[in-house]
Motif scaffolding. Structure first.
Motif, PDB file in Angstrom:
ATOM      1  N   VAL B  49      18.663  -9.841  23.205  1.00 50.77           N
ATOM      2  CA  VAL B  49      18.738 -10.007  21.605  1.00 50.77           C
ATOM      3  C   VAL B  49      17.260 -10.047  20.893  1.00 50.77           C
ATOM      4  CG1 VAL B  49      19.075 -11.840  19.766  1.00 50.77           C
ATOM      5  CG2 VAL B  49      20.634 -11.441  21.531  1.00 50.77           C
ATOM      6  N   LEU B  52      16.739  -7.133  14.419  1.00 48.70           N
ATOM      7  CA  LEU B  52      16.540  -5.738  13.685  1.00 48.70           C
ATOM      8  C   LEU B  52      16.590  -5.775  12.037  1.00 48.70           C
ATOM      9  CD1 LEU B  52      16.522  -2.593  14.390  1.00 48.70           C
ATOM     10  CD2 LEU B  52      19.129  -2.608  13.800  1.00 48.70           C
ATOM     11  N   LYS B  55      17.605  -9.582  11.252  1.00 48.24           N
ATOM     12  CA  LYS B  55      19.097  -9.955  11.725  1.00 48.24           C
ATOM     13  C   LYS B  55      19.154  -9.744  13.343  1.00 48.24           C
ATOM     14  CE  LYS B  55      21.331  -8.986   7.598  1.00 48.24           C
ATOM     15  NZ  LYS B  55      22.073  -7.854   6.864  1.00 48.24           N
ATOM     16  N   ALA B  56      19.826 -10.691  14.027  1.00 46.13           N
ATOM     17  CA  ALA B  56      19.863 -10.665  15.396  1.00 46.13           C
ATOM     18  C   ALA B  56      20.846  -9.872  15.727  1.00 46.13           C
ATOM     19  CB  ALA B  56      20.058 -12.198  16.089  1.00 46.13           C
ATOM     20  N   ILE B  57      20.422  -8.752  16.828  1.00 41.00           N
ATOM     21  CA  ILE B  57      21.409  -7.879  17.551  1.00 41.00           C
ATOM     22  C   ILE B  57      21.120  -7.790  19.023  1.00 41.00           C
ATOM     23  CG2 ILE B  57      21.552  -6.589  14.968  1.00 41.00           C
ATOM     24  CD1 ILE B  57      19.692  -4.866  17.651  1.00 41.00           C
ATOM     25  N   LYS B  58      22.132  -6.931  19.562  1.00 41.03           N
ATOM     26  CA  LYS B  58      22.019  -6.712  21.056  1.00 41.03           C
ATOM     27  C   LYS B  58      21.411  -5.360  21.171  1.00 41.03           C
ATOM     28  CE  LYS B  58      25.746  -9.762  22.195  1.00 41.03           C
ATOM     29  NZ  LYS B  58      27.331  -9.956  22.443  1.00 41.03           N
ATOM     30  N   THR B 109      18.423 -15.699  19.348  1.00 41.10           N
ATOM     31  CA  THR B 109      19.745 -16.136  18.645  1.00 41.10           C
ATOM     32  C   THR B 109      19.573 -17.385  17.784  1.00 41.10           C
ATOM     33  OG1 THR B 109      21.176 -14.678  20.287  1.00 41.10           O
ATOM     34  CG2 THR B 109      22.085 -16.576  18.872  1.00 41.10           C
ATOM     35  N   ASP B 112      17.819 -16.864  14.557  1.00 41.48           N
ATOM     36  CA  ASP B 112      18.617 -16.212  13.534  1.00 41.48           C
ATOM     37  C   ASP B 112      19.597 -16.919  13.155  1.00 41.48           C
ATOM     38  OD1 ASP B 112      19.704 -13.688  12.339  1.00 41.48           O
ATOM     39  OD2 ASP B 112      21.584 -14.450  13.643  1.00 41.48           O
ATOM     40  N   ARG B 115      18.307 -19.432  10.153  1.00 38.04           N
ATOM     41  CA  ARG B 115      18.238 -18.311   8.833  1.00 38.04           C
ATOM     42  C   ARG B 115      19.727 -18.307   8.174  1.00 38.04           C
ATOM     43  NH1 ARG B 115      20.152 -13.555   7.722  1.00 38.04           N
ATOM     44  NH2 ARG B 115      20.767 -12.851   9.717  1.00 38.04           N
ATOM     45  N   ARG B 116      20.759 -17.981   8.956  1.00 38.81           N
ATOM     46  CA  ARG B 116      21.995 -18.039   8.624  1.00 38.81           C
ATOM     47  C   ARG B 116      22.518 -19.526   8.103  1.00 38.81           C
ATOM     48  NH1 ARG B 116      25.542 -17.093  11.948  1.00 38.81           N
ATOM     49  NH2 ARG B 116      24.195 -17.057  13.846  1.00 38.81           N
TER      50      ARG B 116
END
Ligand SMILES: Cc1cc2nc3c(=O)[nH]c(=O)nc-3n(C[C@H](O)[C@H](O)[C@H](O)COP(=O)(O)OP(=O)(O)OC[C@H]3O[C@@H](n4cnc5c(N)ncnc54)[C@H](O)[C@@H]3O)c2cc1C
Ligand code: FES
Ligand code: FES
Lengths: 267, 163
Positions: B49, B52, B55-58, B109, B112, B115-116
């Motif tokens: 992770v 991007l 935002k957290a992405i794989k 993660t 993030d 943040r969310r």
């Protein structure tokens, strides 16, 4: 992964042109299905046409009872939308339960619609909501659009632009998650609206998402979980794999349907 | 081959890579940022992770060319100074790791997640939102504790010492 050639489309026209010029091209949106499939060599497109940067295909527009969702809208966008929660709480709930937060940041509505994976969540919602799929060349009802396992009515080069539906009076979604992948091992979406009651099942049928018409009739007469007492689903048209037998799935359809109705009634 | 250019941990980088290069490969092999790990072939473990555009992405499930033009933050960029980021410090203090393989992904993660959820985190939310991150060692208990403590430290409520 096999070699591929990447193109970033700037508009729908550009995407169509790039697609027409490719040998064995594929569109990519969030890539949350396609890239894993390419990694395992299940998919090997010669050209990848990235739709993610096309303007005007992202967002949720709600006016009155009409809800329209752009194809590039991500699961996270849907999961965070208070307006969507108000208009259709079950679709909002569903978006919050697709995969994990990381997948939700990239995966899109359009990708789910176009892919029609038999274990995917959104096809059940769209079928139960009697949604319209809007593409670059036409509009189709979900009933005509989802045609089988990983099969849709989309033609070569046709792009999903948005989906549209009328917000239901009542709705509920319940899924039994595959414990490892979190995809639906069986998911049932029920919706009650002006057009009656519709019950759509994903993750279970051996021809992909489908409607349970017997349940629809029972629920039209009496919209409560009790109405489904005694209803059975035949395992003969159910998928069977290492995760669950056809008999187990057939039973899950009834259990999930009851829970979905209870949820709808209790909301 | 395609040209890629992105901002990684605040630094502009450019390169020429095969189109099939995954973002995680580009980060590890071209940029030498080996803090981002690869733990599976199935997009399920979350060891990879990164953020991007915030935002957290794989990073194992997106091509470097797809990410071109974006801003990427990896575990190395979380605390640019010598000090640990409050979330890193919380993992250290609350024993949120054993072998450490999953830790960079867990921390990215977790940041993030904070943040969310501007209203704060509770245990249920943390467990739910760790859905995409697998740990083979800890049994998650101390990871959840660390995330909760890190979230509090990030909101400035308590001091977590990096010691
Ligand atoms: C770990 C993990 C867990 C997941 N769990 C779930 C789950 O629980 N439930 C669930 O429903 N899904 C799940 N998914 C799948 C996820 O929802 C994907 O986001 C979704 O399947 C596809 O959307 P995408 O934008 O990523 O599509 P892509 O992978 O980019 O594309 C998928 C297919 O659709 C085509 N396509 C994409 N957009 C369009 C368009 N606008 N018009 C025409 N064709 C198009 C592509 O050519 C491709 O064939 C999971 C994925 C992962 C990696
Ligand atoms: S390496 Fe496992 S999810 Fe990316
Ligand atoms: S600490 Fe070893 S995998 Fe999580």
């Amino acid at each position: 992964m096999y070699q591929t050639t990447y193109h970033r489309a700037s508009s729908l026209e550009d995407a169509a042109k790039l697609h027409a010029g490719g040998d064995d091209p594929k569109f990519v949106a969030g890539g949350m299905t396609l890239i894993p499939a390419m990694k395992t060599r299940l998919s090997a497109p010669s050209d990848l046409i990235d739709l993610r940067h096309i303007d005007g295909m992202k967002g949720i527009r709600i006016s009155g009872q009409q809800v329209e969702i752009g194809a590039l809208t991500t699961h996270a966008d849907l999961a965070q939308s208070k307006e969507l929660e108000k208009a259709c709480h079950s679709l909002h709930y569903m978006a919050n339960h697709v995969g994990d937060p990381l997948v939700r940041h990239l995966g899109t509505m359009g990708g789910c619609v176009a892919n029609n994976d038999p274990a995917q969540d959104y096809p059940a919602a769209l079928l139960a909501l009697d949604a319209t799929i809007i593409t670059t060349s036409r509009e189709m009802k979900a009933d005509d659009f989802f045609t089988g396992l990983f099969e849709t009515a989309l033609e070569e080069g046709e792009i999903v632009k948005a989906v549209r539906f009328t917000a239901p009076d009542q709705c509920g979604y319940e899924k039994f998650r595959n414990p490892a992948s979190r995809y639906a091992m069986t998911g049932v979406f029920v919706a009650k609206g002006a057009g009656g009651v519709r019950v759509a099942v994903t993750g279970a049928g051996d021809n992909g998402v489908y409607r349970e018409t017997e349940m629809e009739e029972k629920l039209a007469a009496n919209f409560s979980a009790d109405a489904l007492e005694g209803v059975t689903v035949s395992p003969s048209n159910m998928m069977s794999d290492i995760h669950a037998s056809a008999e187990y799935r057939a039973n899950l359809v009834v259990v999930m349907a009851k829970r979905a109705v209870a949820k709808a009634a209790g909301h | 081959m395609s040209d890629v250019s992105m901002v990684v941990n605040g630094r502009k980088v450019t390169g020429n890579v095969e189109d099939r290069t995954l973002l995680v490969q580009y980060l590890r092999e071209n940029l030498g940022l080996t803090g981002t790990h690869v733990g599976c072939d199935t997009s399920q473990c979350g060891a990879c992770v990164v953020h991007l555009d915030g935002k957290a992405i794989k990073s194992c499930s997106i091509l470097a060319v797809q990410a071109s033009g974006s801003e990427v933050t990896t575990i190395e960029g979380l605390a640019p100074d010598a000090d640990l980021h409050p979330m890193q410090a919380a993992f250290k203090e609350h024993h949120g790791l054993q072998c450490g393989f999953c830790t960079p992904g867990m921390i990215m993660t977790a940041v993030d997640m904070v943040r969310r959820h501007p209203g704060g985190l509770d245990e249920k939310t943390v467990r739910n939102d760790l859905e995409g991150n697998i740990c083979r060692c800890t049994g998650y208990h101390n990871i959840v504790k660390s995330v909760l403590a890190g979230a509090e430290a990030m909101s400035g409520k308590t001091e977590t010492k990096a010691a």
